[in-house]
Design a protein around this motif. Structure first.
Motif, PDB file in Angstrom:
ATOM      1  N   VAL A 182      -3.839   8.715  -5.741  1.00  0.00           N
ATOM      2  CA  VAL A 182      -5.235   8.875  -5.367  1.00  0.00           C
ATOM      3  C   VAL A 182      -5.772   7.611  -4.704  1.00  0.00           C
ATOM      4  O   VAL A 182      -6.480   7.670  -3.688  1.00  0.00           O
ATOM      5  CB  VAL A 182      -6.085   9.242  -6.600  1.00  0.00           C
ATOM      6  CG1 VAL A 182      -7.573   9.163  -6.269  1.00  0.00           C
ATOM      7  CG2 VAL A 182      -5.747  10.643  -7.079  1.00  0.00           C
ATOM      8  N   CYS A 183      -5.420   6.455  -5.269  1.00  0.00           N
ATOM      9  CA  CYS A 183      -5.909   5.180  -4.716  1.00  0.00           C
ATOM     10  C   CYS A 183      -5.494   4.991  -3.264  1.00  0.00           C
ATOM     11  O   CYS A 183      -6.212   4.348  -2.483  1.00  0.00           O
ATOM     12  CB  CYS A 183      -5.398   4.007  -5.558  1.00  0.00           C
ATOM     13  SG  CYS A 183      -6.206   3.863  -7.163  1.00  0.00           S
ATOM     14  N   TYR A 184      -4.355   5.536  -2.883  1.00  0.00           N
ATOM     15  CA  TYR A 184      -3.865   5.387  -1.515  1.00  0.00           C
ATOM     16  C   TYR A 184      -4.825   6.026  -0.508  1.00  0.00           C
ATOM     17  O   TYR A 184      -4.969   5.548   0.626  1.00  0.00           O
ATOM     18  CB  TYR A 184      -2.484   6.022  -1.390  1.00  0.00           C
ATOM     19  CG  TYR A 184      -1.887   5.927  -0.003  1.00  0.00           C
ATOM     20  CD1 TYR A 184      -1.245   4.770   0.424  1.00  0.00           C
ATOM     21  CD2 TYR A 184      -1.968   6.995   0.885  1.00  0.00           C
ATOM     22  CE1 TYR A 184      -0.697   4.681   1.694  1.00  0.00           C
ATOM     23  CE2 TYR A 184      -1.424   6.916   2.158  1.00  0.00           C
ATOM     24  CZ  TYR A 184      -0.785   5.762   2.551  1.00  0.00           C
ATOM     25  OH  TYR A 184      -0.254   5.672   3.814  1.00  0.00           O
ATOM     26  N   PHE A 185      -5.488   7.096  -0.926  1.00  0.00           N
ATOM     27  CA  PHE A 185      -6.333   7.852  -0.001  1.00  0.00           C
ATOM     28  C   PHE A 185      -7.810   7.469  -0.082  1.00  0.00           C
ATOM     29  O   PHE A 185      -8.629   8.015   0.651  1.00  0.00           O
ATOM     30  CB  PHE A 185      -6.191   9.357  -0.282  1.00  0.00           C
ATOM     31  CG  PHE A 185      -4.818   9.884  -0.021  1.00  0.00           C
ATOM     32  CD1 PHE A 185      -4.402  10.176   1.267  1.00  0.00           C
ATOM     33  CD2 PHE A 185      -3.923  10.080  -1.069  1.00  0.00           C
ATOM     34  CE1 PHE A 185      -3.132  10.658   1.517  1.00  0.00           C
ATOM     35  CE2 PHE A 185      -2.652  10.565  -0.829  1.00  0.00           C
ATOM     36  CZ  PHE A 185      -2.249  10.858   0.470  1.00  0.00           C
ATOM     37  N   LEU A 186      -8.168   6.548  -0.964  1.00  0.00           N
ATOM     38  CA  LEU A 186      -9.562   6.155  -1.124  1.00  0.00           C
ATOM     39  C   LEU A 186      -9.804   4.770  -0.562  1.00  0.00           C
ATOM     40  O   LEU A 186      -8.956   3.888  -0.652  1.00  0.00           O
ATOM     41  CB  LEU A 186      -9.953   6.181  -2.610  1.00  0.00           C
ATOM     42  CG  LEU A 186      -9.871   7.532  -3.313  1.00  0.00           C
ATOM     43  CD1 LEU A 186     -10.251   7.387  -4.777  1.00  0.00           C
ATOM     44  CD2 LEU A 186     -10.758   8.570  -2.635  1.00  0.00           C
ATOM     45  N   LYS A 187     -10.997   4.590  -0.010  1.00  0.00           N
ATOM     46  CA  LYS A 187     -11.379   3.285   0.519  1.00  0.00           C
ATOM     47  C   LYS A 187     -12.853   3.030   0.227  1.00  0.00           C
ATOM     48  O   LYS A 187     -13.617   3.958  -0.052  1.00  0.00           O
ATOM     49  CB  LYS A 187     -11.145   3.222   2.038  1.00  0.00           C
ATOM     50  CG  LYS A 187      -9.690   3.306   2.461  1.00  0.00           C
ATOM     51  CD  LYS A 187      -9.558   3.201   3.980  1.00  0.00           C
ATOM     52  CE  LYS A 187      -8.102   3.277   4.431  1.00  0.00           C
ATOM     53  NZ  LYS A 187      -7.974   3.204   5.909  1.00  0.00           N
TER      54      LYS A 187
ATOM     55  N   ARG B 139       0.824  -1.213   0.000  1.00  0.00           N
ATOM     56  CA  ARG B 139       0.000   0.000   0.000  1.00  0.00           C
ATOM     57  C   ARG B 139       0.857   1.262   0.000  1.00  0.00           C
ATOM     58  O   ARG B 139       0.645   2.183  -0.778  1.00  0.00           O
ATOM     59  CB  ARG B 139      -0.935  -0.014   1.207  1.00  0.00           C
ATOM     60  CG  ARG B 139      -1.832   1.218   1.319  1.00  0.00           C
ATOM     61  CD  ARG B 139      -2.862   1.007   2.418  1.00  0.00           C
ATOM     62  NE  ARG B 139      -3.509   2.255   2.775  1.00  0.00           N
ATOM     63  CZ  ARG B 139      -4.476   2.824   2.069  1.00  0.00           C
ATOM     64  NH1 ARG B 139      -4.916   2.248   0.985  1.00  0.00           N
ATOM     65  NH2 ARG B 139      -5.028   3.960   2.473  1.00  0.00           N
ATOM     66  N   ARG B 140       1.857   1.274   0.857  1.00  0.00           N
ATOM     67  CA  ARG B 140       2.746   2.438   0.936  1.00  0.00           C
ATOM     68  C   ARG B 140       3.699   2.502  -0.247  1.00  0.00           C
ATOM     69  O   ARG B 140       3.889   3.564  -0.867  1.00  0.00           O
ATOM     70  CB  ARG B 140       3.548   2.379   2.237  1.00  0.00           C
ATOM     71  CG  ARG B 140       4.552   3.519   2.414  1.00  0.00           C
ATOM     72  CD  ARG B 140       5.631   3.107   3.401  1.00  0.00           C
ATOM     73  NE  ARG B 140       6.447   2.006   2.890  1.00  0.00           N
ATOM     74  CZ  ARG B 140       7.297   1.299   3.625  1.00  0.00           C
ATOM     75  NH1 ARG B 140       7.404   1.537   4.923  1.00  0.00           N
ATOM     76  NH2 ARG B 140       8.019   0.340   3.076  1.00  0.00           N
TER      77      ARG B 140
END
Length: 232
Positions: free
Chosen positions: A176-181, A91-92
């Protein structure tokens, strides 16, 4: 009809774009290597040898066409392969790998600006602004050097901020994907399916209608930073 000088400027721009794009891709692979994924290293792609990175269309044909057409010029090299499942912290690290490319372009822009300002200082100190040295296609050697350095700064800033646009296959999409869930991430994946039509519309269709959000975005970020770097 293009003059020899205009042709030389186009060739110079495309060549510098290629250098910037290759370093951009190697940066992705190198950071992936640092994060545990040796896919790029095993594929022999952690090298600055252009032969390992050239994409005939994206590296040569596309930027030449765009340069001749005028306006925004873009280039890309073959993407450096990486396997997200081999990353230590997927993820990171996916975000770090994605940001490595634009970060390398920003670093190249800073180095180019330092060289440009150093060369400009020499010109001013000589009190022979633009009037000395061999003349090639109407420009002196110092003029060509300053042109090459300023162009190198510009193409790197353009690549950096263009790649930060949050649409695949651009690097900004990974950030962007890192901050979306949850549902937000699901909806974003749905939008990604239309990424290429959106990019084509933004690059080519909207400007013909007098609407140019990409140009405004690049002018604000790349343009202002360009002025700041070359005036430092």
């Amino acid at each position: 009809m293009y003059s020899l000088e205009n042709i030389a400027r186009i060739v110079l721009t495309v060549a510098l774009l290629l250098v910037a794009a290759i370093i951009h891709e190697v940066a992705h692979g190198y950071v992936a290597h640092l994060c545990g994924d040796d896919t790029a290293k095993e594929a022999g792609r952690l090298t600055l040898n252009p032969a390992r990175h050239l994409d005939p269309f994206g590296s040569v044909v596309l930027p030449i066409i765009m340069a001749i057409a005028g306006g925004f010029v873009f280039s890309y090299a073959k993407p450096v392969p990486y396997n997200p499942y081999r990353l230590k912290n997927r993820r990171r690290d996916e975000v770090l790998v994605a940001l490595a490319g634009p970060a390398s372009n920003l670093l190249q822009a800073v180095v180019g600006a330092l060289c440009f300002n150093g060369a400009w200082a020499l010109v001013e100190a000589s009190n022979e602004l633009y009037f000395s040295g061999p003349v090639v296609l109407g420009l002196t050697g110092m003029q060509w050097l300053l042109t090459a350095l300023s162009t190198y700064v510009w193409v790197n800033l353009m690549l950096a901020f263009f790649n930060l646009i949050p649409l695949p296959p651009l690097d900004g999409s990974k950030v962007v994907c890192y901050f979306l869930k949850g549902d937000a991430l699901t909806r974003y994946y749905e939008v990604q399916r239309y990424a290429m039509p959106i990019l084509i519309a933004v690059l080519y269709l909207l400007p013909r209608l007098g609407i140019d959000p990409l140009g405004a975005y690049l002018d604000f970020f790349a343009g202002n930073l360009y002025d700041l770097l070359l005036g430092m």
